[in-house]
Write a protein that holds these residues in place. Structure first.
Motif, PDB file in Angstrom:
ATOM      1  N   LEU A   1       0.861  -1.182   0.000  1.00 28.23           N
ATOM      2  CA  LEU A   1       0.000   0.000   0.000  1.00 28.23           C
ATOM      3  C   LEU A   1       0.895   1.229   0.000  1.00 28.23           C
ATOM      4  O   LEU A   1       1.917   1.246   0.686  1.00 28.23           O
ATOM      5  CB  LEU A   1      -0.881  -0.001   1.258  1.00 28.23           C
ATOM      6  CG  LEU A   1      -1.975   1.063   1.245  1.00 28.23           C
ATOM      7  CD1 LEU A   1      -3.149   0.629   0.375  1.00 28.23           C
ATOM      8  CD2 LEU A   1      -2.470   1.361   2.650  1.00 28.23           C
ATOM      9  N   CYS A   2       0.508   2.247  -0.756  1.00 27.95           N
ATOM     10  CA  CYS A   2       1.317   3.470  -0.762  1.00 27.95           C
ATOM     11  C   CYS A   2       0.475   4.681  -0.363  1.00 27.95           C
ATOM     12  O   CYS A   2      -0.598   4.912  -0.922  1.00 27.95           O
ATOM     13  CB  CYS A   2       1.940   3.685  -2.135  1.00 27.95           C
ATOM     14  SG  CYS A   2       3.176   4.989  -2.100  1.00 27.95           S
ATOM     15  N   LEU A   3       0.969   5.397   0.626  1.00 28.39           N
ATOM     16  CA  LEU A   3       0.362   6.665   1.040  1.00 28.39           C
ATOM     17  C   LEU A   3       1.189   7.771   0.396  1.00 28.39           C
ATOM     18  O   LEU A   3       2.391   7.860   0.620  1.00 28.39           O
ATOM     19  CB  LEU A   3       0.412   6.768   2.569  1.00 28.39           C
ATOM     20  CG  LEU A   3       0.068   8.113   3.194  1.00 28.39           C
ATOM     21  CD1 LEU A   3      -1.381   8.505   2.942  1.00 28.39           C
ATOM     22  CD2 LEU A   3       0.315   8.067   4.712  1.00 28.39           C
ATOM     23  N   ILE A   4       0.530   8.573  -0.431  1.00 27.81           N
ATOM     24  CA  ILE A   4       1.239   9.660  -1.121  1.00 27.81           C
ATOM     25  C   ILE A   4       0.748  10.986  -0.551  1.00 27.81           C
ATOM     26  O   ILE A   4      -0.450  11.273  -0.588  1.00 27.81           O
ATOM     27  CB  ILE A   4       0.970   9.607  -2.643  1.00 27.81           C
ATOM     28  CG1 ILE A   4       1.499   8.283  -3.208  1.00 27.81           C
ATOM     29  CG2 ILE A   4       1.625  10.789  -3.363  1.00 27.81           C
ATOM     30  CD1 ILE A   4       0.579   7.627  -4.164  1.00 27.81           C
TER      31      ILE A   4
ATOM     32  N   LEU B   1      -3.099  10.698  -1.593  1.00 24.73           N
ATOM     33  CA  LEU B   1      -3.655   9.502  -2.235  1.00 24.73           C
ATOM     34  C   LEU B   1      -3.324   8.257  -1.424  1.00 24.73           C
ATOM     35  O   LEU B   1      -2.254   8.188  -0.794  1.00 24.73           O
ATOM     36  CB  LEU B   1      -3.044   9.303  -3.624  1.00 24.73           C
ATOM     37  CG  LEU B   1      -3.448  10.229  -4.779  1.00 24.73           C
ATOM     38  CD1 LEU B   1      -2.497  10.022  -5.953  1.00 24.73           C
ATOM     39  CD2 LEU B   1      -4.884   9.978  -5.206  1.00 24.73           C
ATOM     40  N   ILE B   2      -4.245   7.288  -1.478  1.00 27.55           N
ATOM     41  CA  ILE B   2      -3.919   5.950  -0.976  1.00 27.55           C
ATOM     42  C   ILE B   2      -4.026   5.023  -2.180  1.00 27.55           C
ATOM     43  O   ILE B   2      -5.084   4.948  -2.821  1.00 27.55           O
ATOM     44  CB  ILE B   2      -4.873   5.516   0.139  1.00 27.55           C
ATOM     45  CG1 ILE B   2      -4.647   6.394   1.361  1.00 27.55           C
ATOM     46  CG2 ILE B   2      -4.665   4.054   0.480  1.00 27.55           C
ATOM     47  CD1 ILE B   2      -5.423   5.977   2.572  1.00 27.55           C
TER      48      ILE B   2
ATOM     49  N   ILE C   1      -6.362   3.377  -7.154  1.00 26.34           N
ATOM     50  CA  ILE C   1      -6.572   4.410  -6.134  1.00 26.34           C
ATOM     51  C   ILE C   1      -7.700   3.969  -5.203  1.00 26.34           C
ATOM     52  O   ILE C   1      -8.804   3.654  -5.649  1.00 26.34           O
ATOM     53  CB  ILE C   1      -6.955   5.759  -6.792  1.00 26.34           C
ATOM     54  CG1 ILE C   1      -5.823   6.272  -7.675  1.00 26.34           C
ATOM     55  CG2 ILE C   1      -7.310   6.794  -5.721  1.00 26.34           C
ATOM     56  CD1 ILE C   1      -6.178   7.531  -8.457  1.00 26.34           C
ATOM     57  N   LEU C   2      -7.414   3.959  -3.896  1.00 26.96           N
ATOM     58  CA  LEU C   2      -8.439   3.586  -2.913  1.00 26.96           C
ATOM     59  C   LEU C   2      -8.992   4.825  -2.217  1.00 26.96           C
ATOM     60  O   LEU C   2     -10.126   4.842  -1.756  1.00 26.96           O
ATOM     61  CB  LEU C   2      -7.844   2.630  -1.866  1.00 26.96           C
ATOM     62  CG  LEU C   2      -7.224   1.353  -2.420  1.00 26.96           C
ATOM     63  CD1 LEU C   2      -6.567   0.557  -1.307  1.00 26.96           C
ATOM     64  CD2 LEU C   2      -8.282   0.502  -3.117  1.00 26.96           C
ATOM     65  N   GLY C   3      -8.174   5.847  -2.089  1.00 22.92           N
ATOM     66  CA  GLY C   3      -8.610   7.087  -1.432  1.00 22.92           C
ATOM     67  C   GLY C   3      -7.881   8.255  -2.049  1.00 22.92           C
ATOM     68  O   GLY C   3      -6.738   8.118  -2.504  1.00 22.92           O
TER      69      GLY C   3
ATOM     70  N   LEU D   1      -6.558   1.820   7.802  1.00 18.88           N
ATOM     71  CA  LEU D   1      -7.840   1.245   7.393  1.00 18.88           C
ATOM     72  C   LEU D   1      -7.678   0.488   6.072  1.00 18.88           C
ATOM     73  O   LEU D   1      -8.174  -0.646   5.930  1.00 18.88           O
ATOM     74  CB  LEU D   1      -8.865   2.393   7.254  1.00 18.88           C
ATOM     75  CG  LEU D   1     -10.300   2.024   6.924  1.00 18.88           C
ATOM     76  CD1 LEU D   1     -10.884   1.101   7.987  1.00 18.88           C
ATOM     77  CD2 LEU D   1     -11.163   3.301   6.811  1.00 18.88           C
ATOM     78  N   ALA D   2      -6.985   1.105   5.117  1.00 13.63           N
ATOM     79  CA  ALA D   2      -6.775   0.461   3.812  1.00 13.63           C
ATOM     80  C   ALA D   2      -5.925  -0.805   3.962  1.00 13.63           C
ATOM     81  O   ALA D   2      -6.190  -1.820   3.310  1.00 13.63           O
ATOM     82  CB  ALA D   2      -6.113   1.437   2.851  1.00 13.63           C
TER      83      ALA D   2
END
Ligand code: KG4
Ligand code: ZN
Length: 338
Positions: free
Chosen positions: A131-134, A141-142, A153-155, A254-255
């Motif tokens: 998972l990458c948090l940008i 972005l998640i 893209i999840l979020g 959460l993701a």
């Protein structure tokens, strides 16, 4: 395979040589920050002109420092979207020119895919899926990195990006531009969440909204001015950075649970934030999540990450596209039409 990377989407002119997507032979960055700080933000026209002035020297210097010659380059990768379009075009046109003159493959790269790849440089063991948090000046972005070039893209940010909110609050506090790193320094990396600032809700729990939080902080500064008292800048910097870090990690956690992933990469300019790094270490490693961050040098915009991303695009066959015009907006899920 040695790739020359070029990055000019915003206010850094950068060139780098990276081998096999992981090993940086050189990375030169000419920042324009001092010029733009006079205006309190990036002025697109000035950015384009400054890229034009410095690109030859920056590329030349990256080649020299890599200790190879230009003809040893196997391909040229460039940030082709998203970004300030005039700025993007400087790097894009320059990269096309080098690629034609050397007769070497041309690889257009999505700037955010570059930020994700910044973690490959700093963490040789990191491989998808993860998972990458940008979190940068323009994006929150998640992303589910299913493999090197297949992203979901999840979020996403629905208003101000995390870095944008930090910069705007810092500016109102009189701390200059860009203010994210100044707020970080002022807070001395302390974590305090004492309820001074609200927690924003979003319809999709994985989306981000920082504009209400930013306004709450700005109101505290304005109220103090109107009533002629001094706000405690260190306290505001600390609670604001803590809240942003908490929100970013809440959504990422959460993701991670939804996907049953155990690996989180945190990238983008805001990944340099000490509260975010500290909180990620304490909260996530406790739950057996491996946290990957880029080295400080590769958190902000740089060409090494573009060359690294370019390598994986090359392996996937996403090469060519001399006709592409660059774009101000483009989803990280999309591929260039070549
Ligand atoms: O990724 P980046 O260099 O450029 C974009 O693609 O937007 O991110 C720049 C953002 C700015 O908003 C800046 O204030 C923020 O990253 N930033 C930080 C820190 N260093 C840079 N935010 C919080 N703490 C930091 N240490
Ligand atoms: Zn960036």
């Amino acid at each position: 395979m040695k790739i020359l990377g070029i990055e000019t989407t915003c206010d850094e002119t950068s060139a780098a040589v990276v081998e096999n997507g992981r090993y940086v032979l050189s990375c030169e960055i000419a920042t324009q920050i001092s010029e733009h700080s006079l205006y309190g933000g990036v002025v697109p026209e000035i950015a384009s002109r400054m890229h034009t002035e410095s690109i030859v020297e920056v590329v030349d210097s990256a080649i020299k420092k890599s200790e190879i010659s230009l003809s040893d380059i196997d391909a040229v990768a460039v940030s082709a979207a998203p970004g300030l379009i005039g700025a993007v075009l400087v790097g894009l046109s320059f990269a096309k020119g080098i690629s034609i003159s050397l007769n070497k493959p041309f690889i257009p790269v999505h700037h955010i895919r570059g930020h994700i790849a910044s973690c490959y440089i700093s963490n040789p063991e990191l491989e998808p899926p993860f998972l990458c948090l940008i979190a940068s000046g323009g994006h929150s972005l998640i992303v589910n990195v299913k493999n090197y070039t297949d992203l979901e893209i999840l979020g996403r940010g629905i208003d101000d990006a995390a870095g944008e909110a930090l910069d705007k609050v810092a500016r109102v506090m009189g701390l200059g531009y860009p203010g994210g790193a100044v707020l970080d320094k002022l807070s001395e990396g302390e974590l305090i969440d004492d309820g001074t600032l609200p927690y924003p809700n979003t319809k999709n729990p994985l989306d981000f909204s920082f504009s209400g939080l930013k306004t709450a902080a700005v109101n505290l500064v304005h109220n103090a001015k109107q009533r002629s008292y001094e706000i405690d800048k260190k306290h505001l910097a600390t609670v604001f950075c803590t809240k942003i870090a908490t929100i970013l990690l809440d959504k990422a956690e959460l993701a991670l649970r939804q996907l049953s992933y155990k690996k989180l990469a945190i990238v983008g300019g805001v990944a340099a934030n000490s509260q975010l790094r500290k909180l990620a270490e304490t909260r996530l490693t406790k739950n057996n999540i491996e946290v990957y961050t880029p080295k400080m040098l590769y958190c902000g915009d740089n060409a090494a990450m573009i060359a690294a991303a370019g390598y994986y695009e090359f392996l996937d066959g996403n090469v060519g596209g001399m006709g592409i015009a660059g774009a101000a907006c483009m989803s990280v899920e999309e591929k260039f039409i070549l």
